[in-house]
Design a protein around this motif. Structure first.
Motif, short mmCIF file in Angstrom:
data_model
loop_
_atom_site.label_atom_id
_atom_site.label_comp_id
_atom_site.label_asym_id
_atom_site.label_seq_id
_atom_site.Cartn_x
_atom_site.Cartn_y
_atom_site.Cartn_z
N HIS A 1 7.00 2.65 96.94
CA HIS A 1 7.35 1.92 95.71
C HIS A 1 8.86 1.92 95.46
CE1 HIS A 1 3.09 1.85 95.10
NE2 HIS A 1 3.00 3.11 94.76
N LEU A 2 9.63 1.58 96.50
CA LEU A 2 11.07 1.45 96.34
C LEU A 2 11.39 0.05 95.84
CD1 LEU A 2 12.31 3.19 99.62
CD2 LEU A 2 12.01 4.19 97.34
N ALA A 3 12.41 -0.06 94.99
CA ALA A 3 12.80 -1.36 94.44
C ALA A 3 13.23 -2.29 95.57
CB ALA A 3 13.94 -1.18 93.44
N GLU A 4 12.74 -3.53 95.54
CA GLU A 4 13.07 -4.49 96.58
C GLU A 4 14.10 -5.51 96.13
OE1 GLU A 4 9.26 -6.00 97.90
OE2 GLU A 4 9.02 -4.30 99.26
N ASP A 5 14.42 -5.52 94.84
CA ASP A 5 15.50 -6.35 94.33
C ASP A 5 16.05 -5.68 93.08
OD1 ASP A 5 13.74 -7.00 92.20
OD2 ASP A 5 13.01 -8.77 93.26
N VAL A 6 16.94 -6.35 92.35
CA VAL A 6 17.58 -5.69 91.20
C VAL A 6 16.79 -5.87 89.90
CG1 VAL A 6 19.89 -5.83 92.21
CG2 VAL A 6 19.07 -7.70 90.75
N LEU A 7 15.68 -6.61 89.94
CA LEU A 7 14.90 -6.79 88.72
C LEU A 7 14.46 -5.45 88.10
CD1 LEU A 7 13.35 -8.44 86.61
CD2 LEU A 7 11.47 -8.65 88.27
#
Length: 502
Positions: A216-222
């Motif tokens: 569950h690592l962030a894939e964009d800056v949202l």
């Protein structure tokens, strides 16, 4: 994204200097850059601006290497500045040792044509020519370097769109992920530029998913935008977002300050860690939604810190750390025994208190603001990977700081500061929290042991290996709790707690 030669207009001397800054944010060790153009075309102006940006010193003395041929600068990346205008013969280039220079840093060459083809291949060639009252830069080179420079120029365009076209840009730091940060300044005001382009998925690990999705690592800056807004609404000091391009992965952020958690001698300041513990107590006393809608109307679902994520993280120890210390891969049977031990331990977390987990809550990611009071005294800058999970995780991240050695007595004081604040608010299960703390401390440190070795072996970042003794000590400290007995027994049988491996 441009992958071939392109040219850009430089309206004046200031624009040439800004190109030098943009170049400084794009180059990396091993790059050779050729600067071409007639006398007075601006090569020295560009080189000087590049070097001053690399040094973060607008007054850096940059003498012309016309007579010495080479001038070397010991900066965050060593830079070798060559001027071959007075090169006597092309074969003299062999005596300069250009290939050795490239191996140690960045090489910037003026008048490369004097070398008569004896230079190694250039990562970039920049030709400057007069163009009316300004200049035109013709840029060509290898695709990877062109891509990096194009990204840097896109950042300049993003800043211009935010009203910061004349800002100075300086490298701040790049962390263990793919994110990088800059400080930008204009008119005496400073802000932070986050450069976090969406990364392609890695190889499938299990269940048809890559590691980043399982963990569950962030894939964009949202997620950063959503969690930051939620934190600010709840009264915490997350940076305001002055401009955002979510698709491009660019954010222009409030600069929260530069205060840290260390005394002048480099030792950790106990009261600052205690204050950070009390902030966590306030955070865990609030309710957090599983879905956050940003001010732009975009929804972000906060993932659960589930067993899949916890397990894939602790497996980094058997995938990377154990082969590093033993010199051989871990067998499937040994790995299965390790995961089974952790599953027994994770069963105990079913009843643990859940809250928002910022996930990397330790000193590098918390800004100490001595002139502020209350929650505003601590600036939060790293929370894009936040999840809903065991509340104890972030306290373990703080009190066993991966980058700073925290003595056991300071760890206990930090825990007590947190626990006292929670108890004062009522309804705090201290025994349950202590057990969850030990489990999450062990889980985090097992993960970090693997990550730091992976950063060395896979990503070519050996600097992280210096932290391993500290992380091993933290891991052993957490394994003392009775709840960790299955994992402690595995580590003991595998020799991971032997002095020879720690």
């Amino acid at each position: 994204m441009r992958d071939g030669p392109f040219d850009i207009g430089l309206a004046d001397e200031a624009a040439t200097r800004r190109l030098g800054e943009d170049l400084a944010l794009a180059l990396k060790p091993g790059d050779l850059v050729c600067l071409e153009g007639d006398l007075g075309a601006g090569k020295t102006t560009l080189a000087r601006a590049f070097l001053r940006a690399m040094a973060d010193d607008p007054d850096l003395e940059v003498p012309s290497p016309t007579f010495t041929l080479v001038q070397t600068y010991d900066l965050r990346v060593p830079v070798h500045h060559l001027d071959l205008y007075r090169l006597g013969a092309a074969d003299e280039i062999d005596e300069l040792g250009v290939e050795e220079m490239i191996a140690s840093g960045i090489v910037l060459v003026e008048w490369p044509e004097r070398a008569a083809g004896r230079l190694p291949p250039a990562a970039l060639t920049i030709r400057l020519d007069q163009d009316g009252d300004g200049r035109r830069a013709r840029i060509s080179g290898a695709a990877p370097a062109l891509k990096r420079l194009d990204r840097s120029l896109a950042i300049r365009g993003f800043l211009a769109g935010a009203g910061w076209s004349h800002s100075t840009r300086r490298f701040m730091f790049g962390d263990a992920s793919t994110r990088a940060y800059e400080t930008v300044e204009q008119g005496g005001e400073r802000r932070i530029l986050m450069n976090a382009p969406r990364q392609p998925d890695g190889p499938v690990i299990r269940d048809g998913k890559p590691y980043s999705q399982i963990a569950h690592l962030a894939e964009d800056v949202l997620p950063f935008v959503a969690i930051g807004e939620a934190l600010k609404t709840a009264g915490f000091a997350a940076p305001s977002i002055h401009a955002a391009d979510i698709e491009a992965g660019l954010l222009l952020l409030e600069h929260l300050g530069s205060g840290n958690f260390l005394a002048n001698d480099g030792s950790p300041v106990a009261e600052r860690y205690a204050e950070a513990g009390r902030l966590l107590a306030a955070l865990h006393g609030k309710s957090w939604p599983e879905t956050i809608t940003t001010s732009q109307g975009v929804a972000h679902h906060v993932p659960a810190y589930d067993r899949g994520a916890m397990t894939i993280e602790v497996e980094l120890l058997t995938d990377w750390y154990m082969p590093y210390v033993t010199g051989s891969p871990v067998s499937a049977e040994v790995k299965a025994a390790y995961v089974a031990a952790w599953n027994t331990v994770f069963d105990r977390l079913e009843s643990a208190e859940k809250s928002l987990v910022l996930r990397d809550y330790h000193s590098p990611n918390i800004v100490w603001r001595d002139d502020r009071q209350g929650l505003d005294r601590l600036g939060l800058v790293d929370f894009q990977d936040a999840m809903i999970g065991p509340a104890a995780y972030d306290l373990a991240s703080l009190a066993m700081d991966a980058r700073v050695t925290i003595p056991p007595e300071m760890e206990r004081a930090t825990i007590e500061a947190y626990a006292s604040a929670r108890a004062a608010a009522g309804g705090f299960d201290r025994a349950g929290f202590d057990e969850a703390y030990a489990i999450m401390a062990a889980q985090r440190n097992a993960k970090i042991l693997g990550i730091f070795v992976r950063l060395d072996r896979r990503d070519g970042k050996p600097v992280y290996l210096k932290h391993l003794p500290r992380i091993r000590a933290y891991f052993a400290r957490a394994l003392v709790h009775p709840a960790l007995e299955p994992v402690a027994a595995f580590c003991q049988s595998a020799g991971l707690l032997d002095d020879t491996l720690s």
